[in-house]
Motif scaffolding. Structure first.
Motif, PDB file in Angstrom:
ATOM      1  N   GLN A 210       6.124  -0.606   0.510  1.00 53.13           N
ATOM      2  CA  GLN A 210       5.897   0.838   0.644  1.00 53.13           C
ATOM      3  C   GLN A 210       4.647   1.164   1.464  1.00 53.13           C
ATOM      4  N   MET A 211       3.813   0.163   1.686  1.00 48.47           N
ATOM      5  CA  MET A 211       2.499   0.406   2.311  1.00 48.47           C
ATOM      6  C   MET A 211       2.582   1.247   3.576  1.00 48.47           C
ATOM      7  N   GLU A 212       3.371   0.786   4.541  1.00 44.53           N
ATOM      8  CA  GLU A 212       3.409   1.490   5.828  1.00 44.53           C
ATOM      9  C   GLU A 212       4.287   2.736   5.802  1.00 44.53           C
ATOM     10  N   PRO A 213       5.544   2.628   5.308  1.00 42.06           N
ATOM     11  CA  PRO A 213       6.399   3.827   5.377  1.00 42.06           C
ATOM     12  C   PRO A 213       5.953   4.967   4.473  1.00 42.06           C
ATOM     13  N   VAL A 214       5.359   4.665   3.323  1.00 41.53           N
ATOM     14  CA  VAL A 214       4.996   5.715   2.365  1.00 41.53           C
ATOM     15  C   VAL A 214       3.544   6.144   2.508  1.00 41.53           C
ATOM     16  N   TYR A 215       2.643   5.177   2.711  1.00 48.55           N
ATOM     17  CA  TYR A 215       1.211   5.477   2.693  1.00 48.55           C
ATOM     18  C   TYR A 215       0.541   5.364   4.058  1.00 48.55           C
ATOM     19  N   GLY A 216       1.269   4.909   5.065  1.00 50.51           N
ATOM     20  CA  GLY A 216       0.707   4.827   6.408  1.00 50.51           C
ATOM     21  C   GLY A 216      -0.334   3.746   6.593  1.00 50.51           C
ATOM     22  N   VAL A 217      -0.322   2.725   5.726  1.00 53.51           N
ATOM     23  CA  VAL A 217      -1.269   1.614   5.828  1.00 53.51           C
ATOM     24  C   VAL A 217      -0.501   0.376   6.302  1.00 53.51           C
TER      25      VAL A 217
ATOM     26  N   VAL B 217       5.695  -9.339 -10.298  1.00 52.38           N
ATOM     27  CA  VAL B 217       6.337  -9.672  -9.021  1.00 52.38           C
ATOM     28  C   VAL B 217       7.084  -8.478  -8.431  1.00 52.38           C
ATOM     29  N   ASP B 218       7.918  -7.831  -9.238  1.00 55.65           N
ATOM     30  CA  ASP B 218       8.705  -6.700  -8.724  1.00 55.65           C
ATOM     31  C   ASP B 218       7.799  -5.558  -8.260  1.00 55.65           C
ATOM     32  N   GLU B 219       6.752  -5.300  -9.047  1.00 55.39           N
ATOM     33  CA  GLU B 219       5.816  -4.234  -8.675  1.00 55.39           C
ATOM     34  C   GLU B 219       5.100  -4.585  -7.370  1.00 55.39           C
ATOM     35  N   GLY B 220       4.719  -5.848  -7.233  1.00 58.22           N
ATOM     36  CA  GLY B 220       4.054  -6.292  -6.012  1.00 58.22           C
ATOM     37  C   GLY B 220       4.927  -6.096  -4.793  1.00 58.22           C
ATOM     38  N   ARG B 221       6.206  -6.480  -4.919  1.00 54.85           N
ATOM     39  CA  ARG B 221       7.156  -6.281  -3.806  1.00 54.85           C
ATOM     40  C   ARG B 221       7.228  -4.802  -3.425  1.00 54.85           C
ATOM     41  N   THR B 222       7.370  -3.958  -4.440  1.00 58.86           N
ATOM     42  CA  THR B 222       7.516  -2.517  -4.186  1.00 58.86           C
ATOM     43  C   THR B 222       6.324  -1.967  -3.423  1.00 58.86           C
ATOM     44  N   PHE B 223       5.123  -2.254  -3.910  1.00 59.84           N
ATOM     45  CA  PHE B 223       3.917  -1.734  -3.250  1.00 59.84           C
ATOM     46  C   PHE B 223       3.780  -2.287  -1.839  1.00 59.84           C
ATOM     47  N   PHE B 224       4.058  -3.575  -1.662  1.00 60.69           N
ATOM     48  CA  PHE B 224       3.900  -4.190  -0.350  1.00 60.69           C
ATOM     49  C   PHE B 224       4.816  -3.533   0.680  1.00 60.69           C
TER      50      PHE B 224
ATOM     51  N   VAL C  95      -8.066  -1.644   1.691  1.00 60.47           N
ATOM     52  CA  VAL C  95      -8.784  -2.291   0.578  1.00 60.47           C
ATOM     53  C   VAL C  95      -8.090  -1.986  -0.740  1.00 60.47           C
ATOM     54  N   THR C  96      -7.681  -0.739  -0.911  1.00 60.12           N
ATOM     55  CA  THR C  96      -6.974  -0.348  -2.133  1.00 60.12           C
ATOM     56  C   THR C  96      -5.756  -1.237  -2.355  1.00 60.12           C
ATOM     57  N   PHE C  97      -4.957  -1.426  -1.311  1.00 60.19           N
ATOM     58  CA  PHE C  97      -3.727  -2.202  -1.466  1.00 60.19           C
ATOM     59  C   PHE C  97      -3.996  -3.689  -1.670  1.00 60.19           C
ATOM     60  N   THR C  98      -5.073  -4.203  -1.095  1.00 58.71           N
ATOM     61  CA  THR C  98      -5.444  -5.591  -1.382  1.00 58.71           C
ATOM     62  C   THR C  98      -5.698  -5.744  -2.875  1.00 58.71           C
TER      63      THR C  98
ATOM     64  N   PRO D  70       0.281  -3.328   6.779  1.00 58.13           N
ATOM     65  CA  PRO D  70      -0.148  -4.551   6.089  1.00 58.13           C
ATOM     66  C   PRO D  70      -0.898  -5.489   7.023  1.00 58.13           C
ATOM     67  N   GLY D  71      -2.028  -6.003   6.547  1.00 57.49           N
ATOM     68  CA  GLY D  71      -2.820  -6.957   7.309  1.00 57.49           C
ATOM     69  C   GLY D  71      -2.688  -8.350   6.732  1.00 57.49           C
ATOM     70  N   VAL D  72      -3.475  -9.262   7.250  1.00 54.14           N
ATOM     71  CA  VAL D  72      -3.408 -10.665   6.816  1.00 54.14           C
ATOM     72  C   VAL D  72      -3.675 -10.798   5.316  1.00 54.14           C
ATOM     73  N   LYS D  73      -4.663 -10.056   4.807  1.00 52.64           N
ATOM     74  CA  LYS D  73      -4.983 -10.149   3.375  1.00 52.64           C
ATOM     75  C   LYS D  73      -3.818  -9.728   2.499  1.00 52.64           C
ATOM     76  N   HIS D  74      -3.089  -8.716   2.945  1.00 51.17           N
ATOM     77  CA  HIS D  74      -1.949  -8.240   2.162  1.00 51.17           C
ATOM     78  C   HIS D  74      -0.817  -9.269   2.160  1.00 51.17           C
ATOM     79  N   TYR D  75      -0.600  -9.893   3.314  1.00 47.83           N
ATOM     80  CA  TYR D  75       0.421 -10.947   3.372  1.00 47.83           C
ATOM     81  C   TYR D  75       0.022 -12.137   2.500  1.00 47.83           C
ATOM     82  N   ALA D  76      -1.269 -12.482   2.514  1.00 49.64           N
ATOM     83  CA  ALA D  76      -1.737 -13.592   1.679  1.00 49.64           C
ATOM     84  C   ALA D  76      -1.522 -13.277   0.204  1.00 49.64           C
ATOM     85  N   CYS D  77      -1.815 -12.037  -0.193  1.00 41.69           N
ATOM     86  CA  CYS D  77      -1.593 -11.622  -1.587  1.00 41.69           C
ATOM     87  C   CYS D  77      -0.117 -11.698  -1.951  1.00 41.69           C
ATOM     88  N   MET D  78       0.739 -11.232  -1.042  1.00 42.28           N
ATOM     89  CA  MET D  78       2.175 -11.216  -1.324  1.00 42.28           C
ATOM     90  C   MET D  78       2.733 -12.629  -1.406  1.00 42.28           C
TER      91      MET D  78
END
Length: 738
Positions: free
Chosen positions: A491-498, A482-489, A467-470, A500-508
């Motif tokens: 980093q989700m799994e390798p850095v934070y262990g989250v 845009v650049d910040e969005g790419r970075t967070f997207f 939810v936080t990342f959404t 990405p789900g469908v909502k995150h892909y839709a946001c990106m």
């Protein structure tokens, strides 16, 4: 532990002439007080026996004292306070007495006392804790859900060479499950040498309560394969797992298994079956079970009420509500939350107002959370603010659920400052509180502030979730980061262990598409490890509309309609793109397809709250009691805007307007313009005009709102389906990027 300053019956700690062992043994057999303990039916009778035991010296015998303590603490008429007073009068309580007191406190409303008594026992008792002590003290730790405390007890068990006792191991499985550490629970379960039915039940329950219903059902199948006979406790947990997994087929099999095995049906088991049917959507089977239940309690009635409400059969839900023997707050909560969750916030608030009129029962936390969510949907800030005051006046604890709901309500009602005030006023902030604040900043166009909030969250060691990342990605989308969005997207799994789900892909896809990176957005969709949904293709289609890419729009629309053939949004978006590029034949063909399929565009609806009453407007609405004044105000607005250089943007007639006689006036009749006009005639100049719309605001209405804010010197807050627009002095907070 401190004892009461005035004992119930004052006696010296040490009797001057304690009875000899021989005399005591004779008293066991012959003295009436000891034998009459079991026949007591009230505390008053027990006190009489207690007094006689004091006079005869029986209380100084460990066996006699432990018998009295047991009845004081564990009988049907027990009084734990009285038991503690009796206990404190015993010079040297035996281990049995200590265990009894620990056990009683472990099941009380204050399990902390059980831990404190245990620690006192370690200091005062001559005997070491035994295999009966640890299950009770571990139970207390389970109630408190303090992982390190229970692990400490686990270590003591091993040191005491009690690590193979099945009762202790079962307690540890339950403890680790209660604390959410399913891995440790499973490890203890696997190492249990001779598992009994309680062992299996403990692990199945741990999986069920830990939101791992599949693992719970698999373990139940293993239990069946091991020929361990399940009992009613097993079946309650298994039915709960079926409900969480929404596995009606297996749930039906479990119900038939209960019948075949002649497991005695009791109220708890029947309620579990009822809950399973309701949560799996089989209201007919739930009703049949409910009708044949010989015994029903408030849980039974509330469950069947919830079944009808969740299925949308509100007539039947109200019939059940009226027939309930007692309408407690849980029943009211079912109605309020079901209306709110099904997109009927006005009805939810009507139920809440009815509850207020009755004055009993009192709203609880669940009531207020659901009502605040309804306020957020409608933009009803007056009622939302009243609830905030009510929470303070009632001295209710501002837990994370209420905090999150208040932040969300204030943010969605347009008062970002108040949302920040609530956020800053609380000491405890879990991931949902932080996520709500990030979302609030994002929807108000404060992208940089939202990312700063995320950074502060990380500094406080709160782990972000999906939810936080959404919300973080939405903040990037609304602010064009845009650049910040790419970075967070990435980093989700390798850095934070989250993951990405469908909502995150839709946001990106939205972030990339809005910024014109349509090729990168398309490539991202093609490389998705999960199947893209309508929300993902919809984000791409919306971006194609902004940048006029017809070919890619057709592709995105085709994918959307494959997934959802009746998705009116896909038709509307593609039709608007065709119209913008002058492809009128395609527009006509697309609209004809909608007519043939009887697909209608969702009508635009705007709401505004005035003096605590929410007023709603549809496009071209003339049902409002003040419609003459509203349309007169619209004519005035049109004249003043025209004199200030406003020219209607006819390209925004691309919205579907099916009534032919309305096409020439379609722009001025949009629901948000009607709501703004009503705000101008109903609110004082110092009050902001707050409008909530169910769809995305069109470009012409956006331009008009900017002009009105300058010409009339008014602050306008317009919330559409995606975000907030703050209009002031002819400018919008979105900087025309939305």
């Amino acid at each position: 532990m401190a004892t009461l300053s005035t004992p119930l019956i004052s006696i010296p700690r040490h009797s001057p002439n304690p009875p000899s062992p021989t005399a005591t043994n004779e008293l066991f057999l012959s003295y009436p007080p000891l034998s009459s303990i079991d026949h007591c039916t009230s505390i008053k009778q027990l006190k009489q026996v207690h007094a006689q035991m004091l006079r005869t010296g029986l209380l100084f015998d460990p066996y006699s004292a432990s018998k009295l303590i047991t009845v004081c603490a564990l009988s049907s008429y027990s009084s734990l306070d009285y038991a503690r007073q009796v206990f404190d009068q015993i010079p040297q309580p035996n281990l049995y007495s200590w265990n009894t007191l620990i056990r009683a406190y472990a099941s009380s409303t204050d399990p902390t006392e059980s831990i404190l008594v245990f620690l006192e026992m370690l200091y005062r008792c001559m005997e070491s804790p035994n295999k009966f002590t640890y299950p009770f003290v571990i139970k207390a730790a389970s109630e408190l859900r303090v992982l390190e405390l229970g692990r400490g007890f686990h270590g003591m068990v091993i040191k005491a060479s009690l690590g193979s006792d099945v009762y202790i191991l079962n307690s540890l499985v339950h403890f680790y499950g209660s604390c959410g550490d399913l891995d440790l629970a499973r490890r203890v379960f696997v190492k249990t040498p001779k598992k009994d039915v309680v062992s299996w039940n403990s692990m199945i329950t741990a999986f069920t309560q830990g939101n791992c219903p599949e693992e719970a059902l698999e373990l139940f199948k293993e239990m069946e394969a091991e020929n361990v006979k399940p009992n009613d406790v097993t079946m309650v947990s298994v039915l709960s797992a079926c409900a969480k997994k929404v596995d009606l087929e297996f749930g039906r099999w479990v119900c038939s298994r209960i019948e075949r095995s002649q497991i005695g049906e009791n109220l708890t088991l029947n309620n579990a079956m009822l809950d399973m049917y309701v949560k799996c959507g089989s209201i007919e089977e739930a009703k049949r079970l409910f009708d044949r239940m010989l015994e029903k309690d408030i849980v039974s009635w509330t469950t069947i009420l919830d079944g009808y409400a969740q299925s949308g059969n509100y007539d039947e839900a109200w019939r059940v509500f009226a027939a309930m023997p007692s309408q407690d707050i849980a029943a009211w909560n079912v109605l309020i939350s079901s209306y709110e969750q099904s997109g009927k916030p006005k009805e939810a608030l009507a139920v809440f107002h009815d509850l207020q009129k009755r004055k009993s029962p009192k709203p609880d936390e669940v009531t207020l959370v659901s009502t605040l969510a309804a306020c957020a949907q409608l933009g009803a800030i007056d009622l939302g603010g009243w609830i905030h005051v009510y929470v303070k006046k009632q001295g209710m604890k501002m837990n994370c659920h209420l905090t999150t709901s208040l932040i969300d309500m204030y943010a969605k009602c347009g008062d970002l400052d108040k949302a920040l005030e609530v956020f800053n006023s609380v000491e405890r902030r879990d991931v949902f509180v932080w996520s709500a604040m990030i979302a609030a900043l994002a929807m108000h166009g404060k992208g940089r502030e939202a990312l700063d909030c995320f950074s502060r969250m990380l500094e406080t060691k709160v782990k972000p979730n999906s939810v936080t990342f959404t919300n973080v990605l939405c903040a990037c989308s609304h602010a064009g980061l845009v650049d910040e969005g790419r970075t967070f997207f990435y980093q989700m799994e390798p850095v934070y262990g989250v993951v990405p789900g469908v909502k995150h892909y839709a946001c990106m896809v939205d972030i990339l598409g809005r910024s014109g990176n349509l090729e990168e957005a398309t490539e991202l969709i093609e490389k998705m490890p999960i199947a893209p949904t309508t929300s993902v293709w919809g984000a791409l289609l919306g971006a194609c509309g902004l940048h006029g890419n017809v070919e890619l729009a057709e592709k995105a629309c085709s994918h959307m309609l494959e997934l959802d053939p009746r998705n009116h949004g896909a038709y509307v978006l593609l039709s608007n793109i065709y119209a913008k590029t002058g492809k009128w034949e395609e527009v006509s063909a697309l609209r004809q397809r909608m007519r043939d399929a009887r697909i209608k565009k969702e009508p635009g609806c705007s709401a505004i709250e005035v003096n605590g009453i929410v007023h709603e407007f549809l496009v071209g609405d003339n049902s409002h009691p003040q419609c003459k004044e509203i349309y007169s105000k619209l004519d005035e607005i049109a004249g003043r805007l025209k004199s200030n250089g406003y020219v209607p943007n006819k390209s925004h007639l691309l919205q579907f307007v099916e009534e032919e006689d309305m096409k020439n006036h379609a722009l001025i009749l949009h629901s948000e313009k009607l709501a703004i006009a009503f705000g101008l005639i109903s609110l004082s100049p110092s009050q902001p005009i707050q409008v909530v719309k169910n769809l995305r605001v069109c470009g012409d209405c956006h331009a008009v709102a900017k002009l009105i804010s300058r010409v009339y010197d008014r602050e306008i807050l317009l919330r559409d389906r995606y975000r907030f627009h703050h209009f002031r002095d002819g400018h919008c907070s979105c900087n025309d990027y939305w």
